[in-house]
Design an enzyme around this catalytic site. Structure first.
Site, PDB file in Angstrom:
ATOM      1  CD  GLN A 135      -3.105  -0.660   2.210  1.00 24.58           C
ATOM      2  OE1 GLN A 135      -3.167  -1.327   3.226  1.00 24.58           O
ATOM      3  NE2 GLN A 135      -3.923   0.353   1.968  1.00 24.58           N
ATOM      4  CG  HIS A 136       0.325   3.480   2.363  1.00 26.60           C
ATOM      5  ND1 HIS A 136      -0.991   3.876   2.474  1.00 26.60           N
ATOM      6  CD2 HIS A 136       0.548   2.612   3.388  1.00 26.60           C
ATOM      7  CE1 HIS A 136      -1.523   3.278   3.529  1.00 26.60           C
ATOM      8  NE2 HIS A 136      -0.619   2.501   4.089  1.00 26.60           N
ATOM      9  CG  ASP A 187       0.138  -5.216   1.481  1.00 27.17           C
ATOM     10  OD1 ASP A 187      -0.651  -4.330   1.862  1.00 27.17           O
ATOM     11  OD2 ASP A 187       1.359  -5.194   1.745  1.00 27.17           O
TER      12      ASP A 187
END
Length: 496
Positions: A80-81, A243
Site C-alpha cells: 500500500q501507499h 496487500d
C-alpha cells in the site's frame, strides 16, 4: 485456473488456484532490491516488480504443470501507499516511493497542519493522515524534484501500476485508495480539495484514475503481455487491492470477529466490518475493504526486520534465534526494547529511534535480547489491538500470516499477549491467494454467475489445525506486567 500476484516490499509472490479442486496447484517467489538511505528514503523501481512478477509466475506455472492458457483471470495485490507517477506517454517518471519511506515526514506534518490537524483530517478524509501515505510523497516530489512533478500525467499505487502493465488501463479501487490521503473512506470518493493543497491548479486531480468496485474487472490482459506470458486471449484482470485488503480475503477475514495479524516486514492487524466507521482513535485507519465493506487497520513499521537485525547481530540462524529467545523468561529479565529502528507508524513516531532499556549486569545476555525484540514488536501490535477493541471490534480469533507466524514460540507469545486464540491459514501467501479468489469472484460475476465472496472464501481458505494455540493463563499475567513496563517507557520517552 486463477492467478494471484502479491507485490510486497521484499519480493513478489504468485499462486495458481485450481477453482474446481479448491486448492493451490502452483506457487512462485522472486525478490527485488530496495533503495534504502539513512534519511528514511525507501524506494523501488517499478520495473523490478515486473521482473519479479514474471519470475514468480513462471515458477508457479512450472510447479502446477498446467497449460498457461487455462488461466481465466488474474488478481493483483500490492504494497500500500507507494507512489508511482507516469508521464503523458505512460512511462514511469522516477522510482516509486514506498509505504515505509519516512523521508516525507516533514511533508506529512505540513499537510496535516493545512488540513486543520487531526480533526480536520478526520472531517475531510474519515481518517488521520499518516507518514507513509501517498499524499505526502506528492508534496515531497513538488518540493524536491519539481521537474519530475511537472511531468505527472497519472498517479498510481503499486498494484494499480501492475494492473496497468497487464491491461494498459489506468484504474484504482476503494481499498487501496483508502491509504492515499486524498480519498474519503466514508463517501468512497477522491477528495480533490486535498490535492489542491499541493497543486491549486487542479493538475493532480486530472491525474487520478477512475475508481472500481471490488468485484469489477480493470480489463483484459493486453495482447503483448498475453503473448509474453503465454496466456489465452480473454484473461480478465480483477480490480485487485492493497496487500492488507487481499490478505483479508485470503484469510477468510470478511465478517465480524475474525482478525488477521501479519507478522511480516511490517506488523499489521485488521478486522473486516460492514459498518461505516465513525469517530475512531486517530491512529486506527478505517480503510475500505476489497470485499465491499471496511477494514479498520493498524500498521507498525518494525517487525521481522527488527527481529532479523538482532538475530544477525549474534550470527544466529532462525532455529538458534528461537532457541535463545525460548531460554529467556517472559519479560526478558526486565529488558524492554522499543524497536523503532525505522521510526514508527503506530504509535505515530516517524522520527523515533530504537531504545534498549532496563539493562544490568545480571540480565545482559543474548537470550534476553532475542526475547526482548520479539516482545517489543509484539507489544506494539498489542497497542494497536487495544485501539481496535476500544472501538468495539470483536476479536474471536486471530489468523496469523507472514514469516513470523512460522515460529511456534512467536505464535504462543501472540496468543498470550493479545489474550486471544490464534491459528494460521494453510496457505501462508494470504495476499496472493486473496488476489486469486478475487479474480475468481470477478470472473464469475462477469459471466453472470452470482456467488458470494463469503462462499468462495469458505471453499478456498483452509486453516491449519496443528497451528492453533490458546492463551496460557499464567503467561498472560506475566506478559501483562511486561507490557505495563513497555507502556511506561513509551509514556516517559514519547508521552504516548
Amino acid at each position: 485456473m486463477y492467478l494471484g500476484i502479491d507485490c510486497g516490499t521484499q519480493g513478489t509472490k504468485a499462486v495458481i488456484l485450481d477453482a474446481e479442486q479448491g486448492a493451490i496447484c502452483g506457487e512462485g517467489y522472486a525478490s527485488h532490491p530496495l533503495i534504502s538511505e539513512a534519511n528514511g528514503r525507501r524506494e523501488q523501481q517499478p520495473d523490478w516488480w515486473i521482473e519479479a512478477l514474471e519470475q514468480a509466475y513462471r515458477q508457479a506455472l512450472a510447479q502446477s504443470g498446467i497449460d498457461s492458457r487455462a488461466i481465466r483471470a488474474i488478481g493483483v495485490s500490492g504494497q500500500q501507499h507507494g507512489l508511482v507517477v507516469l508521464d503523458a506517454a505512460g512511462e514511469v517518471i522516477r522510482p516509486a516511493k514506498l509505504w515505509c519511506d519516512t523521508e516525507t515526514a516533514p511533508q506529512n506534518a505540513e499537510l496535516l497542519e493545512r488540513l486543520g490537524g487531526e480533526q480536520g483530517s478526520m472531517d475531510q478524509l474519515g481518517l488521520v493522515l499518516a507518514t507513509g501515505y501517498t499524499l505526502s510523497k506528492l508534496l515531497w516530489l513538488k518540493q524536491h524534484e519539481p521537474a519530475s512533478f511537472d511531468r505527472i500525467a497519472h498517479i498510481l499505487l503499486p498494484h494499480d501500476y501492475i494492473n496497468y502493465w497487464l491491461t494498459g488501463q489506468v484504474a484504482a479501487e476503494y481499498g487501496d485508495a483508502s491509504g492515499t490521503g486524498y480519498f474519503n473512506v466514508r463517501t468512497r470518493r477522491w477528495v480533490p480539495e486535498v490535492l489542491a493543497l499541493i497543486a491549486p491548479d487542479g493538475r493532480l486531480e486530472t491525474a487520478l484514475p477512475p475508481l472500481l468496485e471490488a468485484h469489477q474487472a480493470v480489463g483484459l490482459v493486453q495482447p503483448a503481455i498475453t503473448a509474453r506470458l503465454g496466456l489465452g486471449n480473454q484473461v480478465r484482470v480483477s480490480s485487485g487491492g492493497g496487500d492488507n485488503m487481499m490478505g483479508a480475503i485470503g484469510t477468510g477475514n470478511i465478517a465480524d470477529g475474525i482478525v488477521t495479524l501479519s507478522l511480516g516486514t511490517s506488523g499489521t492487524i485488521y478486522a473486516c466490518t460492514d459498518r461505516a466507521p465513525q469517530q475512531l482513535h486517530p491512529q486506527l485507519a478505517p480503510f475500505c475493504s476489497s470485499s465491499g465493506g471496511w477494514l479498520p487497520l493498524i500498521c507498525t513499521q518494525n517487525l521481522t526486520g527488527a527481529a532479523n537485525a538482532v538475530r544477525e547481530m549474534f550470527g544466529l540462524d532462525l532455529a538458534q534465534f528461537n532457541a535463545e529467545a525460548a531460554r529467556a523468561p517472559i519479560g526478558a529479565g526486565g529488558i524492554t526494547l522499543l524497536p523503532f529502528f525505522s521510526g514508527e507508524r503506530v504509535p505515530a513516531l516517524p522520527e523515533a529511534t530504537g531504545s534498549l532499556l532496563g539493562l544490568n549486569m545480571q540480565n545482559l545476555s543474548a537470550a534476553n535480547l532475542c526475547r526482548a525484540v520479539l516482545e517489543g514488536t509484539s507489544f506494539g501490535l498489542r497497542y494497536g489491538l487495544d485501539l481496535m477493541r476500544a472501538a468495539g471490534m470483536e476479536v474471536r480469533q486471530l489468523r496469523l500470516i507472514g514469516g513470523g507466524a512460522n515460529s511456534a514460540l512467536w505464535r504462543q507469545m501472540i496468543a498470550d499477549i493479545m489474550q486471544a486464540p490464534v491459528i494460521c491459514p494453510r496457505i501462508g501467501e494470504a495476499a496472493a491467494l486473496g488476489g486469486a479468489i478475487q479474480a475468481l469472484w470477478c470472473d464469475l460475476e462477469a459471466r453472470g454467475q452470482e456467488v458470494s465472496l463469503q462462499r468462495l472464501c469458505e471453499r478456498h481458505v483452509t486453516l491449519e489445525p496443528g497451528s492453533a494455540l490458546s492463551p496460557d493463563a499464567a503467561s498472560v499475567s506475566a506478559y501483562e506486567d511486561a507490557y505495563g513496563r513497555y507502556r511506561q517507557h513509551l509514556a516517559a520517552m514519547y508521552r504516548v
